[in-house]
Design an enzyme around this catalytic site. Structure first.
Site, PDB file in Angstrom:
ATOM      1  N   TRP A 123      47.219  72.270  22.538  1.00 56.03           N
ATOM      2  CA  TRP A 123      48.167  72.715  21.533  1.00 56.03           C
ATOM      3  C   TRP A 123      49.602  72.450  21.979  1.00 56.03           C
ATOM      4  O   TRP A 123      49.872  72.349  23.175  1.00 56.03           O
ATOM      5  CB  TRP A 123      47.985  74.212  21.278  1.00 56.03           C
ATOM      6  CG  TRP A 123      46.634  74.585  20.765  1.00 56.03           C
ATOM      7  CD1 TRP A 123      45.980  74.038  19.687  1.00 56.03           C
ATOM      8  CD2 TRP A 123      45.760  75.579  21.297  1.00 56.03           C
ATOM      9  NE1 TRP A 123      44.761  74.657  19.495  1.00 56.03           N
ATOM     10  CE2 TRP A 123      44.590  75.602  20.471  1.00 56.03           C
ATOM     11  CE3 TRP A 123      45.844  76.469  22.365  1.00 56.03           C
ATOM     12  CZ2 TRP A 123      43.537  76.466  20.697  1.00 56.03           C
ATOM     13  CZ3 TRP A 123      44.777  77.321  22.581  1.00 56.03           C
ATOM     14  CH2 TRP A 123      43.652  77.320  21.762  1.00 56.03           C
ATOM     15  N   ILE A 126      51.305  74.806  24.613  1.00 57.41           N
ATOM     16  CA  ILE A 126      50.694  74.909  25.945  1.00 57.41           C
ATOM     17  C   ILE A 126      50.501  73.520  26.544  1.00 57.41           C
ATOM     18  O   ILE A 126      51.212  73.115  27.464  1.00 57.41           O
ATOM     19  CB  ILE A 126      49.355  75.675  25.866  1.00 57.41           C
ATOM     20  CG1 ILE A 126      49.591  77.096  25.320  1.00 57.41           C
ATOM     21  CG2 ILE A 126      48.689  75.739  27.238  1.00 57.41           C
ATOM     22  CD1 ILE A 126      48.308  77.866  25.030  1.00 57.41           C
ATOM     23  N   CYS A 127      49.524  72.793  26.027  1.00 56.97           N
ATOM     24  CA  CYS A 127      49.113  71.536  26.660  1.00 56.97           C
ATOM     25  C   CYS A 127      50.066  70.378  26.388  1.00 56.97           C
ATOM     26  O   CYS A 127      49.971  69.335  27.045  1.00 56.97           O
ATOM     27  CB  CYS A 127      47.708  71.177  26.221  1.00 56.97           C
ATOM     28  SG  CYS A 127      46.494  72.411  26.768  1.00 56.97           S
ATOM     29  N   LEU A 128      50.988  70.545  25.454  1.00 56.77           N
ATOM     30  CA  LEU A 128      52.062  69.563  25.262  1.00 56.77           C
ATOM     31  C   LEU A 128      53.313  69.998  25.999  1.00 56.77           C
ATOM     32  O   LEU A 128      53.903  69.216  26.759  1.00 56.77           O
ATOM     33  CB  LEU A 128      52.359  69.381  23.775  1.00 56.77           C
ATOM     34  CG  LEU A 128      53.425  68.336  23.416  1.00 56.77           C
ATOM     35  CD1 LEU A 128      53.038  66.953  23.926  1.00 56.77           C
ATOM     36  CD2 LEU A 128      53.671  68.293  21.910  1.00 56.77           C
TER      37      LEU A 128
END
Length: 222
Positions: A123, A126-128
């Site tokens: 997401w 978070i992961c970006l």
């Protein structure tokens, strides 16, 4: 207060700030069923369409692409539409939430040797945001593809983009990436693959191309 251009980060201005196929590395992070299940900032099918289009565009231009997933044995494999673009490539399956803390991801980027990173992820918050902010702090020029990414809510996505911009990350959309890589319609070598991608994933642009092709095929347009 006014600032002279040299007082800003000059790698974000001028022709050199634009992406080219020769200066870019694409990183696609965690486009998996688990993340898509709680994707609410965008229509999920639109994000899937856009990241598949981004992957196809990178392949058309020969842009090195790194695929990575997180705990795929529980969260699911990379979506088929992206994996099908790079059938020979096995995504780096991580336990680290922040992909930039996985040495295999960083090693892959360093081996390619380019400073401009184009990243899309699920997401956004978070992961970006995590790898984008860290990589920017380590001297990379990071471009986040906001419409090939998404968060658990509109607010989550928007706040993450704001946070990344404050950290020096550059937001961009997938069609803008495609346009910067193409840059000149006289670059005919990439046009067949680009046209095919737009027909499949380009929405209204694809419809317009299909209509023009039909006119040419029937002799109504020369």
């Amino acid at each position: 207060m006014k600032f002279a251009p040299t007082e800003w980060n000059n790698n974000k201005m001028g022709l050199g700030a634009l992406l080219t196929p020769e200066n870019s590395t694409l990183i696609l992070i965690d486009h998996q069923p688990f993340q898509i299940a709680n994707l609410h900032s965008h229509e999920p099918t639109m994000v899937e369409n856009n990241v598949i289009a981004l992957a196809k565009t990178a392949k058309a231009f020969g842009v090195p692409t790194i695929l990575t997933t997180v705990v795929e044995e529980r969260g699911g494999y990379l979506i088929k539409g992206v994996q099908d673009v790079f059938p020979e490539q096995k995504p780096i399956n991580r336990t680290w939430i922040n992909a930039w803390q996985d040495s295999r991801v960083v090693d892959a980027v360093q081996k390619i040797g380019r400073k401009k990173l184009v990243i899309a992820a699920l997401w956004t918050e978070i992961c970006l945001a995590m790898p984008a902010i860290q990589a920017t702090g380590e001297g990379y020029e990071v471009y986040v593809v906001t419409d090939a990414s998404g968060g658990v809510s509109v607010e989550s996505h928007d706040m993450a983009v704001r946070r990344m911009v404050l950290a020096g990350v550059i937001p961009i959309t997938w069609m803008a990436v495609q346009a910067e890589w193409q840059r000149d319609w006289a670059r005919t070598a990439t046009l067949p693959a680009l046209t095919e991608m737009l027909l499949q994933n380009g929405g209204g642009t694809g419809s317009a191309i299909a209509w023009e092709g039909q006119l040419l095929a029937t002799g109504q347009k020369k």
